[in-house]
Motif scaffolding. Structure first.
Motif, PDB file in Angstrom:
ATOM      1  N   PHE A  62       0.843  -1.205   0.000  1.00 35.49           N
ATOM      2  CA  PHE A  62       0.000   0.000   0.000  1.00 35.49           C
ATOM      3  C   PHE A  62       0.877   1.254   0.000  1.00 35.49           C
ATOM      4  CE2 PHE A  62      -2.947   2.870   2.568  1.00 35.49           C
ATOM      5  CZ  PHE A  62      -3.663   3.269   1.450  1.00 35.49           C
ATOM      6  N   HIS A  63       1.901   1.240   0.825  1.00 31.08           N
ATOM      7  CA  HIS A  63       2.820   2.383   0.895  1.00 31.08           C
ATOM      8  C   HIS A  63       3.477   2.624  -0.479  1.00 31.08           C
ATOM      9  CE1 HIS A  63       5.964   5.012   2.470  1.00 31.08           C
ATOM     10  NE2 HIS A  63       6.839   4.266   1.816  1.00 31.08           N
ATOM     11  N   ILE A  64       3.935   1.562  -1.091  1.00 29.35           N
ATOM     12  CA  ILE A  64       4.574   1.693  -2.415  1.00 29.35           C
ATOM     13  C   ILE A  64       3.569   2.238  -3.428  1.00 29.35           C
ATOM     14  CG2 ILE A  64       5.593   0.362  -4.328  1.00 29.35           C
ATOM     15  CD1 ILE A  64       6.617  -1.606  -2.058  1.00 29.35           C
ATOM     16  N   ALA A  65       2.351   1.691  -3.371  1.00 26.87           N
ATOM     17  CA  ALA A  65       1.313   2.106  -4.334  1.00 26.87           C
ATOM     18  C   ALA A  65       0.896   3.556  -4.129  1.00 26.87           C
ATOM     19  CB  ALA A  65       0.105   1.176  -4.205  1.00 26.87           C
ATOM     20  N   GLU A  66       0.942   4.009  -2.891  1.00 21.71           N
ATOM     21  CA  GLU A  66       0.571   5.410  -2.599  1.00 21.71           C
ATOM     22  C   GLU A  66       1.623   6.392  -3.095  1.00 21.71           C
ATOM     23  OE1 GLU A  66      -2.680   6.245  -1.201  1.00 21.71           O
ATOM     24  OE2 GLU A  66      -1.825   6.744   0.756  1.00 21.71           O
ATOM     25  N   ARG A  67       2.877   5.958  -3.086  1.00 22.80           N
ATOM     26  CA  ARG A  67       3.961   6.894  -3.385  1.00 22.80           C
ATOM     27  C   ARG A  67       4.444   6.870  -4.830  1.00 22.80           C
ATOM     28  NH1 ARG A  67       2.994   6.709   1.274  1.00 22.80           N
ATOM     29  NH2 ARG A  67       3.531   8.290   2.829  1.00 22.80           N
ATOM     30  N   HIS A  68       3.961   5.920  -5.582  1.00 25.79           N
ATOM     31  CA  HIS A  68       4.376   5.817  -6.986  1.00 25.79           C
ATOM     32  C   HIS A  68       3.142   5.642  -7.856  1.00 25.79           C
ATOM     33  CE1 HIS A  68       8.643   4.974  -5.915  1.00 25.79           C
ATOM     34  NE2 HIS A  68       8.101   4.375  -4.876  1.00 25.79           N
ATOM     35  N   ALA A  69       3.240   6.110  -9.086  1.00 22.15           N
ATOM     36  CA  ALA A  69       2.141   5.887 -10.024  1.00 22.15           C
ATOM     37  C   ALA A  69       2.170   4.439 -10.505  1.00 22.15           C
ATOM     38  CB  ALA A  69       2.300   6.835 -11.210  1.00 22.15           C
ATOM     39  N   GLY A  70       1.005   3.920 -10.841  1.00 19.30           N
ATOM     40  CA  GLY A  70       0.965   2.631 -11.524  1.00 19.30           C
ATOM     41  C   GLY A  70       0.190   1.538 -10.833  1.00 19.30           C
ATOM     42  N   LEU A  71      -0.030   1.649  -9.517  1.00 20.99           N
ATOM     43  CA  LEU A  71      -0.709   0.549  -8.827  1.00 20.99           C
ATOM     44  C   LEU A  71      -2.060   0.935  -8.237  1.00 20.99           C
ATOM     45  CD1 LEU A  71       2.216  -1.346  -7.048  1.00 20.99           C
ATOM     46  CD2 LEU A  71       0.696  -2.218  -8.837  1.00 20.99           C
ATOM     47  N   LEU A  72      -2.367   2.232  -8.234  1.00 26.00           N
ATOM     48  CA  LEU A  72      -3.676   2.679  -7.755  1.00 26.00           C
ATOM     49  C   LEU A  72      -4.215   3.734  -8.721  1.00 26.00           C
ATOM     50  CD1 LEU A  72      -3.107   3.043  -3.882  1.00 26.00           C
ATOM     51  CD2 LEU A  72      -4.509   1.318  -5.040  1.00 26.00           C
ATOM     52  N   PRO A  73      -5.506   3.641  -9.057  1.00 29.93           N
ATOM     53  CA  PRO A  73      -6.071   4.634  -9.988  1.00 29.93           C
ATOM     54  C   PRO A  73      -6.072   6.028  -9.377  1.00 29.93           C
ATOM     55  CG  PRO A  73      -7.644   2.839  -9.517  1.00 29.93           C
ATOM     56  CD  PRO A  73      -6.485   2.650  -8.603  1.00 29.93           C
ATOM     57  N   ASP A  74      -6.102   7.051 -10.238  1.00 33.80           N
ATOM     58  CA  ASP A  74      -6.168   8.442  -9.750  1.00 33.80           C
ATOM     59  C   ASP A  74      -7.564   8.798  -9.246  1.00 33.80           C
ATOM     60  OD1 ASP A  74      -3.538   8.895 -10.315  1.00 33.80           O
ATOM     61  OD2 ASP A  74      -3.944   9.578 -12.370  1.00 33.80           O
ATOM     62  N   ASP A  75      -8.595   8.293  -9.924  1.00 37.70           N
ATOM     63  CA  ASP A  75      -9.963   8.615  -9.513  1.00 37.70           C
ATOM     64  C   ASP A  75     -10.180   8.134  -8.067  1.00 37.70           C
ATOM     65  OD1 ASP A  75     -12.915   9.143 -10.075  1.00 37.70           O
ATOM     66  OD2 ASP A  75     -12.916   7.061  -9.392  1.00 37.70           O
ATOM     67  N   PRO A  76     -10.637   9.030  -7.178  1.00 36.26           N
ATOM     68  CA  PRO A  76     -10.724   8.668  -5.748  1.00 36.26           C
ATOM     69  C   PRO A  76     -11.590   7.442  -5.472  1.00 36.26           C
ATOM     70  CG  PRO A  76     -11.046  11.034  -6.037  1.00 36.26           C
ATOM     71  CD  PRO A  76     -11.004  10.434  -7.410  1.00 36.26           C
ATOM     72  N   ASN A  77     -12.715   7.320  -6.183  1.00 37.91           N
ATOM     73  CA  ASN A  77     -13.580   6.157  -5.915  1.00 37.91           C
ATOM     74  C   ASN A  77     -12.949   4.863  -6.411  1.00 37.91           C
ATOM     75  OD1 ASN A  77     -15.372   7.858  -4.733  1.00 37.91           O
ATOM     76  ND2 ASN A  77     -16.959   7.690  -6.310  1.00 37.91           N
ATOM     77  N   ALA A  78     -12.346   4.927  -7.596  1.00 35.45           N
ATOM     78  CA  ALA A  78     -11.688   3.730  -8.131  1.00 35.45           C
ATOM     79  C   ALA A  78     -10.508   3.344  -7.233  1.00 35.45           C
ATOM     80  CB  ALA A  78     -11.210   3.994  -9.560  1.00 35.45           C
ATOM     81  N   ARG A  79      -9.833   4.343  -6.712  1.00 39.29           N
ATOM     82  CA  ARG A  79      -8.700   4.104  -5.802  1.00 39.29           C
ATOM     83  C   ARG A  79      -9.195   3.411  -4.529  1.00 39.29           C
ATOM     84  NH1 ARG A  79      -3.882   6.952  -6.200  1.00 39.29           N
ATOM     85  NH2 ARG A  79      -2.637   7.012  -4.305  1.00 39.29           N
ATOM     86  N   ALA A  80     -10.293   3.906  -3.985  1.00 33.60           N
ATOM     87  CA  ALA A  80     -10.847   3.298  -2.768  1.00 33.60           C
ATOM     88  C   ALA A  80     -11.266   1.846  -3.039  1.00 33.60           C
ATOM     89  CB  ALA A  80     -12.032   4.116  -2.261  1.00 33.60           C
ATOM     90  N   ARG A  81     -11.795   1.592  -4.222  1.00 35.29           N
ATOM     91  CA  ARG A  81     -12.206   0.212  -4.535  1.00 35.29           C
ATOM     92  C   ARG A  81     -10.987  -0.699  -4.695  1.00 35.29           C
ATOM     93  NH1 ARG A  81     -15.811   2.890  -8.043  1.00 35.29           N
ATOM     94  NH2 ARG A  81     -14.573   2.245  -9.838  1.00 35.29           N
ATOM     95  N   ALA A  82      -9.913  -0.184  -5.299  1.00 42.29           N
ATOM     96  CA  ALA A  82      -8.696  -0.998  -5.449  1.00 42.29           C
ATOM     97  C   ALA A  82      -8.126  -1.336  -4.064  1.00 42.29           C
ATOM     98  CB  ALA A  82      -7.660  -0.250  -6.291  1.00 42.29           C
ATOM     99  N   ILE A  83      -8.170  -0.372  -3.160  1.00 47.09           N
ATOM    100  CA  ILE A  83      -7.682  -0.619  -1.791  1.00 47.09           C
ATOM    101  C   ILE A  83      -8.587  -1.644  -1.100  1.00 47.09           C
ATOM    102  CG2 ILE A  83      -7.317   0.479   0.466  1.00 47.09           C
ATOM    103  CD1 ILE A  83      -6.613   3.084  -1.187  1.00 47.09           C
ATOM    104  N   THR A  84      -9.883  -1.550  -1.382  1.00 48.38           N
ATOM    105  CA  THR A  84     -10.817  -2.542  -0.819  1.00 48.38           C
ATOM    106  C   THR A  84     -10.425  -3.957  -1.248  1.00 48.38           C
ATOM    107  OG1 THR A  84     -12.615  -0.942  -0.817  1.00 48.38           O
ATOM    108  CG2 THR A  84     -13.249  -3.259  -0.764  1.00 48.38           C
ATOM    109  N   TRP A  85     -10.020  -4.109  -2.516  1.00 49.86           N
ATOM    110  CA  TRP A  85      -9.618  -5.440  -2.989  1.00 49.86           C
ATOM    111  C   TRP A  85      -8.342  -5.916  -2.296  1.00 49.86           C
ATOM    112  CZ3 TRP A  85     -12.659  -8.866  -4.650  1.00 49.86           C
ATOM    113  CH2 TRP A  85     -13.762  -8.555  -5.450  1.00 49.86           C
ATOM    114  N   MET A  86      -7.454  -4.978  -1.962  1.00 48.46           N
ATOM    115  CA  MET A  86      -6.261  -5.389  -1.195  1.00 48.46           C
ATOM    116  C   MET A  86      -6.682  -5.983   0.153  1.00 48.46           C
ATOM    117  SD  MET A  86      -3.534  -2.278  -1.636  1.00 48.46           S
ATOM    118  CE  MET A  86      -2.292  -3.177  -0.717  1.00 48.46           C
ATOM    119  N   PHE A  87      -7.597  -5.278   0.815  1.00 45.83           N
ATOM    120  CA  PHE A  87      -8.070  -5.775   2.119  1.00 45.83           C
ATOM    121  C   PHE A  87      -8.809  -7.098   1.949  1.00 45.83           C
ATOM    122  CE2 PHE A  87      -7.119  -1.528   3.589  1.00 45.83           C
ATOM    123  CZ  PHE A  87      -6.841  -1.684   4.932  1.00 45.83           C
TER     124      PHE A  87
END
Ligand SMILES: N[C@@H](CCC(=O)N[C@@H](CS)C(=O)NCC(=O)O)C(=O)O
Length: 216
Positions: A77-102
């Protein structure tokens, strides 16, 4: 300066890419961040120097300047937050991607690990045979649900994300059982992820450690 992660000096999986430093290597490769690896033995993981980094005496850990982290999910999560490429820019899509990590770590991984731990440490116990069908059913229940949600999509929610990286890392732990063959879309999902150049680089780096340790 590059971050440093820890990994097994001698991985019990014999180079199959299942130790959890693999998730971190993969994330770092996806975002193009070079990294160093410090190899630790099982004994070293329980010594004070390592326990200061990881309270449970495990791998992986991650050190970058003043920051020291443990838990593969938190590190990815830390890596994905600090670099582009692993989490979408759109806030809702980003929240959903993080949900899948959990979801990968707290809903799918527990039954997967419980079953595999039983095969490793409970084989000689009287309850092993009667308990196994229940453990396998719990895994199949999650796989069925995941398979239904994935459908014929390539990834869980739009483009490949840290959520897919974590989910595939968990599913790969089922490899030797062969249960994924019962869910062709999940097998294809895992194969798609394994074909990513970043995954291959991470896998090869982890395998190289095993080969060097075993003289191969
Ligand atoms: N929840 C932790 C689990 C870490 C973990 O179980 N690491 C294993 C290697 S994959 C380990 O260090 N095992 C040795 C031990 O527990 O002594 C994470 O995701 O980082």
């Amino acid at each position: 300066m590059s971050p440093t992660i820890t990994a097994f000096k001698a991985s019990p999986d014999r180079g199959k890419g299942l130790a959890r430093d693999m998730r971190v290597r993969w994330a770092l490769e996806e975002v193009g961040q070079p990294y160093d690896v410090r190899l630790v033995s099982f004994a070293q993981m329980k010594e004070p120097a390592h326990l200061a980094l990881h309270p449970f005496g495990q791998i992986p850990t991650y050190e970058d300047g003043d920051l020291a982290l443990f838990e593969s999910g938190a590190i990815v999560f830390h890596i994905a937050e600090r670099h582009a490429g692993l989490l979408p820019d759109d806030p809702n899509a980003r929240a959903r991607a993080i949900t899948w990590m959990f979801a990968a770590l707290s809903t799918v991984e527990p039954p997967v690990v419980e079953r595999s731990m039983a095969t490793i440490v409970e084989r000689d116990k009287p309850w092993y045979e009667p308990r196994m069908p229940m453990l396998e059913d719990r895994v199949r229940a999650r796989l069925g649900e995941l398979s239904s949600r994935l459908g014929d999509a390539d990834w869980l929610d739009g483009a490949f994300s840290a959520g897919d990286l974590m989910m595939v890392s968990v599913l790969l732990r089922l490899g030797s059982w062969g249960v994924l063959d019962e869910y062709p879309n999940l097998s294809a999902y895992v194969a798609r992820a394994e074909a990513r150049p970043a995954y291959r680089r991470a896998f090869d780096a982890q395998l190289a450690v095993f080969k060097a340790a075993s003289g191969g």
